[in-house]
Design an enzyme around this catalytic site. Sequence first.
Site, PDB file in Angstrom:
ATOM      1  CG  ASP A   8      43.584  44.797  37.958  1.00  0.00           C
ATOM      2  OD1 ASP A   8      42.893  44.437  39.265  1.00  0.00           O
ATOM      3  OD2 ASP A   8      43.814  43.933  37.144  1.00  0.00           O
ATOM      4  CG  ASP A  10      44.989  38.915  40.719  1.00  0.00           C
ATOM      5  OD1 ASP A  10      45.993  39.100  41.438  1.00  0.00           O
ATOM      6  OD2 ASP A  10      43.688  38.169  40.989  1.00  0.00           O
ATOM      7  CB  ALA A 114      38.122  41.421  43.130  1.00  0.00           C
ATOM      8  CG  ASP A 181      44.093  42.159  33.675  1.00  0.00           C
ATOM      9  OD1 ASP A 181      43.268  41.179  32.882  1.00  0.00           O
ATOM     10  OD2 ASP A 181      43.793  42.619  34.805  1.00  0.00           O
TER      11      ASP A 181
END
Length: 261
Positions: A8, A10, A114, A181
């Site tokens: 991922d 962010d 995303a 996260d």
Amino acid sequence: MRGAAFFDLDKTLIEGSSAFHFGRAAYKHGLLSRRQLARDAWANIKFRLQGSTDADTDALRQRILDALAGQRVVDLQRLGPDVLAGILPLLYREVLREAYAHQDAGRPAYIITAASQELAEVLAHVLVLDGGLGMRSEVRDGIYTGRPDGPFTYREGKAEAIRTLAAAEGIDLTESYAYSDSESDLPMLRAVGHPVAVNPDAALEKVARAEGWRIMRFDRLGPILKIGGAALAVALLGGGGGYAFARLRPQQKQRRRLPLV
């Protein structure tokens, strides 16, 4: 078949939200008003401390698609240097070393986010990773149509994206790793044999501890923001973008540009 590693973006590979830096680049190029910039800086701080909700993320996606409609891809790409200048100093070196270790062990490493496919690809190229998976927007004749071009790489959409890639590239997901996260990435984390929680939010940490998953914690910015209000003033006055920005300044319509997410 071999495994792979999926990261991922962010709050996992970088501190905070990548959209923060798109906001700064858009403001620098005269595409975002100071008022909207301040609102987005506050949204970014909330994201850093609390994470995002499904409603926030879905609303952001729709605003981005609406704003992209009719815009040239090349104009969006030209914000790239300023965006990367903000993102690269905030890399979590610990996570990047994990990615390189996977590569050295024969497992390709991918960014999955995303954020936009364009950002995922360019950042993967700069970091010498094996590829990026992000939100795709439909393009015709070099112009964004404002419609999605594939699943939204969020929640189950991330799991769908890595399954599709695994089928195409001969990747064994039971031998693969995923890093995130957020509780929102549980579908992706459960899709692999080795899930890893990185600076997890409360919901993800609860699941990770219950299921014996590895937890990496080295977040630096979150605790700093919790110490005092000075960080808020710095963020607002310093000109950061935000997790939820997508409205651009309608100054000169013919010169209107878009953020990359």
